[in-house]
Design a protein around this motif. Sequence first.
Motif, PDB file in Angstrom:
ATOM      1  N   VAL A   4       0.838  -1.202   0.000  1.00 16.69           N
ATOM      2  CA  VAL A   4       0.000   0.000   0.000  1.00 16.69           C
ATOM      3  C   VAL A   4       0.875   1.255   0.000  1.00 16.69           C
ATOM      4  CG1 VAL A   4      -1.678   1.346   1.317  1.00 16.69           C
ATOM      5  CG2 VAL A   4      -1.955  -1.137   1.121  1.00 16.69           C
ATOM      6  N   VAL A   5       1.908   1.244   0.852  1.00 18.82           N
ATOM      7  CA  VAL A   5       2.822   2.385   0.921  1.00 18.82           C
ATOM      8  C   VAL A   5       3.526   2.579  -0.417  1.00 18.82           C
ATOM      9  CG1 VAL A   5       4.929   3.274   2.014  1.00 18.82           C
ATOM     10  CG2 VAL A   5       3.173   2.153   3.408  1.00 18.82           C
ATOM     11  N   PHE A   6       3.949   1.478  -1.010  1.00 16.77           N
ATOM     12  CA  PHE A   6       4.650   1.549  -2.296  1.00 16.77           C
ATOM     13  C   PHE A   6       3.749   2.103  -3.394  1.00 16.77           C
ATOM     14  CE2 PHE A   6       5.738  -0.457  -6.371  1.00 16.77           C
ATOM     15  CZ  PHE A   6       7.022   0.028  -6.534  1.00 16.77           C
ATOM     16  N   ILE A   7       2.522   1.585  -3.479  1.00 14.64           N
ATOM     17  CA  ILE A   7       1.575   2.030  -4.502  1.00 14.64           C
ATOM     18  C   ILE A   7       1.249   3.511  -4.345  1.00 14.64           C
ATOM     19  CG2 ILE A   7      -0.826   1.837  -5.252  1.00 14.64           C
ATOM     20  CD1 ILE A   7       0.961  -0.295  -6.405  1.00 14.64           C
ATOM     21  N   PHE A   8       1.194   3.961  -3.103  1.00 17.61           N
ATOM     22  CA  PHE A   8       0.885   5.364  -2.832  1.00 17.61           C
ATOM     23  C   PHE A   8       2.032   6.281  -3.263  1.00 17.61           C
ATOM     24  CE2 PHE A   8       1.005   9.036   0.088  1.00 17.61           C
ATOM     25  CZ  PHE A   8      -0.216   9.617  -0.230  1.00 17.61           C
ATOM     26  N   LEU A   9       3.264   5.851  -3.034  1.00 19.38           N
ATOM     27  CA  LEU A   9       4.417   6.717  -3.291  1.00 19.38           C
ATOM     28  C   LEU A   9       5.015   6.560  -4.689  1.00 19.38           C
ATOM     29  CD1 LEU A   9       6.351   6.499   0.105  1.00 19.38           C
ATOM     30  CD2 LEU A   9       4.955   8.386  -0.747  1.00 19.38           C
ATOM     31  N   TYR A  10       4.804   5.420  -5.322  1.00 21.29           N
ATOM     32  CA  TYR A  10       5.455   5.188  -6.609  1.00 21.29           C
ATOM     33  C   TYR A  10       5.099   6.230  -7.676  1.00 21.29           C
ATOM     34  CZ  TYR A  10       7.114   3.081 -10.889  1.00 21.29           C
ATOM     35  OH  TYR A  10       7.760   2.881 -12.078  1.00 21.29           O
ATOM     36  N   PRO A  11       3.820   6.626  -7.833  1.00 22.87           N
ATOM     37  CA  PRO A  11       3.508   7.645  -8.848  1.00 22.87           C
ATOM     38  C   PRO A  11       4.286   8.941  -8.632  1.00 22.87           C
ATOM     39  CG  PRO A  11       1.502   6.580  -8.109  1.00 22.87           C
ATOM     40  CD  PRO A  11       2.587   6.130  -7.182  1.00 22.87           C
ATOM     41  N   LEU A  12       4.452   9.342  -7.372  1.00 26.25           N
ATOM     42  CA  LEU A  12       5.212  10.552  -7.062  1.00 26.25           C
ATOM     43  C   LEU A  12       6.679  10.380  -7.459  1.00 26.25           C
ATOM     44  CD1 LEU A  12       5.509  13.357  -5.796  1.00 26.25           C
ATOM     45  CD2 LEU A  12       5.799  12.228  -3.575  1.00 26.25           C
ATOM     46  N   ILE A  13       7.233   9.219  -7.144  1.00 23.36           N
ATOM     47  CA  ILE A  13       8.630   8.949  -7.494  1.00 23.36           C
ATOM     48  C   ILE A  13       8.816   8.989  -9.007  1.00 23.36           C
ATOM     49  CG2 ILE A  13      10.434   7.164  -7.458  1.00 23.36           C
ATOM     50  CD1 ILE A  13       9.276   6.262  -4.749  1.00 23.36           C
ATOM     51  N   GLU A  79      18.668  12.759  -7.472  1.00 25.81           N
ATOM     52  CA  GLU A  79      19.479  12.288  -8.597  1.00 25.81           C
ATOM     53  C   GLU A  79      19.364  10.778  -8.747  1.00 25.81           C
ATOM     54  OE1 GLU A  79      22.809  15.881  -8.304  1.00 25.81           O
ATOM     55  OE2 GLU A  79      23.287  13.859  -7.615  1.00 25.81           O
ATOM     56  N   MET A  80      19.279  10.070  -7.610  1.00 22.89           N
ATOM     57  CA  MET A  80      19.082   8.625  -7.672  1.00 22.89           C
ATOM     58  C   MET A  80      17.736   8.310  -8.330  1.00 22.89           C
ATOM     59  SD  MET A  80      18.734   5.722  -4.672  1.00 22.89           S
ATOM     60  CE  MET A  80      17.080   6.262  -4.263  1.00 22.89           C
ATOM     61  N   VAL A  81      16.695   9.046  -7.932  1.00 19.94           N
ATOM     62  CA  VAL A  81      15.371   8.849  -8.527  1.00 19.94           C
ATOM     63  C   VAL A  81      15.419   9.183 -10.022  1.00 19.94           C
ATOM     64  CG1 VAL A  81      12.975   9.639  -8.531  1.00 19.94           C
ATOM     65  CG2 VAL A  81      14.169   9.285  -6.350  1.00 19.94           C
ATOM     66  N   ARG A 143      20.003  -4.529   2.098  1.00 26.43           N
ATOM     67  CA  ARG A 143      18.613  -4.719   1.663  1.00 26.43           C
ATOM     68  C   ARG A 143      17.669  -3.778   2.418  1.00 26.43           C
ATOM     69  NH1 ARG A 143      16.633  -9.073  -0.931  1.00 26.43           N
ATOM     70  NH2 ARG A 143      18.349 -10.414  -0.225  1.00 26.43           N
ATOM     71  N   ILE A 144      16.677  -3.234   1.697  1.00 25.36           N
ATOM     72  CA  ILE A 144      15.664  -2.352   2.278  1.00 25.36           C
ATOM     73  C   ILE A 144      14.529  -3.209   2.836  1.00 25.36           C
ATOM     74  CG2 ILE A 144      13.997  -0.516   1.777  1.00 25.36           C
ATOM     75  CD1 ILE A 144      15.891   0.385  -0.469  1.00 25.36           C
ATOM     76  N   ALA A 145      14.012  -2.808   3.999  1.00 28.20           N
ATOM     77  CA  ALA A 145      12.993  -3.614   4.682  1.00 28.20           C
ATOM     78  C   ALA A 145      11.731  -3.790   3.831  1.00 28.20           C
ATOM     79  CB  ALA A 145      12.641  -2.971   6.024  1.00 28.20           C
ATOM     80  N   ASN A 146      11.291  -2.721   3.174  1.00 24.55           N
ATOM     81  CA  ASN A 146      10.116  -2.812   2.307  1.00 24.55           C
ATOM     82  C   ASN A 146      10.544  -3.479   0.995  1.00 24.55           C
ATOM     83  OD1 ASN A 146       8.166  -2.107   0.199  1.00 24.55           O
ATOM     84  ND2 ASN A 146       7.238  -0.733   1.703  1.00 24.55           N
ATOM     85  N   ARG A 147      10.042  -4.674   0.739  1.00 26.84           N
ATOM     86  CA  ARG A 147      10.547  -5.457  -0.393  1.00 26.84           C
ATOM     87  C   ARG A 147      10.197  -4.831  -1.747  1.00 26.84           C
ATOM     88  NH1 ARG A 147       6.814  -9.709  -2.183  1.00 26.84           N
ATOM     89  NH2 ARG A 147       4.832  -9.581  -1.062  1.00 26.84           N
ATOM     90  N   TYR A 148       9.144  -4.017  -1.777  1.00 31.11           N
ATOM     91  CA  TYR A 148       8.767  -3.363  -3.037  1.00 31.11           C
ATOM     92  C   TYR A 148       9.718  -2.211  -3.346  1.00 31.11           C
ATOM     93  CZ  TYR A 148       4.581  -6.106  -2.249  1.00 31.11           C
ATOM     94  OH  TYR A 148       3.715  -7.147  -2.026  1.00 31.11           O
ATOM     95  N   PHE A 149      10.065  -1.451  -2.323  1.00 31.63           N
ATOM     96  CA  PHE A 149      11.045  -0.388  -2.516  1.00 31.63           C
ATOM     97  C   PHE A 149      12.438  -0.980  -2.742  1.00 31.63           C
ATOM     98  CE2 PHE A 149       7.845   2.398  -0.516  1.00 31.63           C
ATOM     99  CZ  PHE A 149       7.852   3.419  -1.452  1.00 31.63           C
ATOM    100  N   ASP A 150      12.689  -2.115  -2.119  1.00 28.41           N
ATOM    101  CA  ASP A 150      13.967  -2.784  -2.356  1.00 28.41           C
ATOM    102  C   ASP A 150      14.107  -3.163  -3.826  1.00 28.41           C
ATOM    103  OD1 ASP A 150      16.416  -4.238  -1.119  1.00 28.41           O
ATOM    104  OD2 ASP A 150      15.451  -5.798  -2.306  1.00 28.41           O
ATOM    105  N   LYS A 151      13.046  -3.697  -4.399  1.00 28.59           N
ATOM    106  CA  LYS A 151      13.082  -4.045  -5.824  1.00 28.59           C
ATOM    107  C   LYS A 151      13.233  -2.796  -6.695  1.00 28.59           C
ATOM    108  CE  LYS A 151      10.626  -6.508  -9.501  1.00 28.59           C
ATOM    109  NZ  LYS A 151      10.914  -5.439 -10.488  1.00 28.59           N
ATOM    110  N   LEU A 152      12.554  -1.711  -6.299  1.00 34.97           N
ATOM    111  CA  LEU A 152      12.660  -0.471  -7.063  1.00 34.97           C
ATOM    112  C   LEU A 152      14.096   0.039  -7.064  1.00 34.97           C
ATOM    113  CD1 LEU A 152      11.407   1.899  -8.606  1.00 34.97           C
ATOM    114  CD2 LEU A 152      10.918   2.970  -6.383  1.00 34.97           C
TER     115      LEU A 152
END
Length: 296
Positions: A4-13, A79-81, A143-152
């Motif tokens: 849910v957190v990933f889906i909410f923030l991904y469009p902004l990223i 810059e990373m984004v 590794r990042i705790a949130n596996r979706y952000f880790d994959k990103l």
Amino acid sequence: MQFVVFIFLYPLIWLISILPFRVLYIFSDLIYIIVYYIIGYRRKIVRSNIALALPNLSQKEQLSIEKKSYRHLCDMFLEMVKTMSISEREIEERFVFTNLELYQNLEKEQKSIALLVAHYASYEWIISMNRHIKFEGFAIYKRIANRYFDKLVRDIRSKFKATLITTKETIPTIQENVIKGHLGVYGFASDQSPQLHKTYHWTSFMGIETPVHTGAEMLAKKFDMNVIFLRVKKVKRGYYEATFELLCDNPQTVPDYEISDEFLRRVEKQIHEAPEFYLWTHKRWKHKINSKRRKN
């Protein structure tokens, strides 16, 4: 919940990633105000680190470095984004390797390479070197705790053919590559504080006796890898120069910990030249011996 957190923030990223650099840095200035003045993200840690490492500076000078370091931190995050959408031509213009021939000559020796870098200037765009090398590039990360952000993050950092491996995967990956005769260059960011139970060596870093990571050196010795340091310089906002420096081409003949100590000396030199571009937000000196300072 992670999804849910990933889906909410991904469009902004994603929207941030497609911004022109000029607009990106305006946005960075706004984030700086929020992060530094409103949230105060790790401000006590940063202030303490700068005071410990640069005690000869006045409080006014230390505060100036503190604020500049947060501006740079916000720039580097964006810059990373931006790497999600940056073109090869654009990153070639913004992250320039000044002496690729040094690295390329080492590849001709047909030995794997340990690449030591610091959390300084732009360590995120080092991945662009994979466009210029023949060996497979392995970037070691936590590794990042949130596996979706880790994959990103893995996807972003893998854009230029970098292979990301976690700290736990490092030794098995190197061993497997050795068995297969597969040559690689392994990127180690070794200037942060190790866990005490994994500490084998203490040394002076910025005049403070502290434990240091020695894994890169020990692996280079065990697998006979050439060892190089990549010095990154921030030329101006959004533009960097990276220079390879040979640390050792026969690590098995060097006394233990000399390579790690020399790496930190070179990091110190970078910090003294422009301390505002160092990553001060980590608890680098959380394990120190009575704040003991090196005598000049």
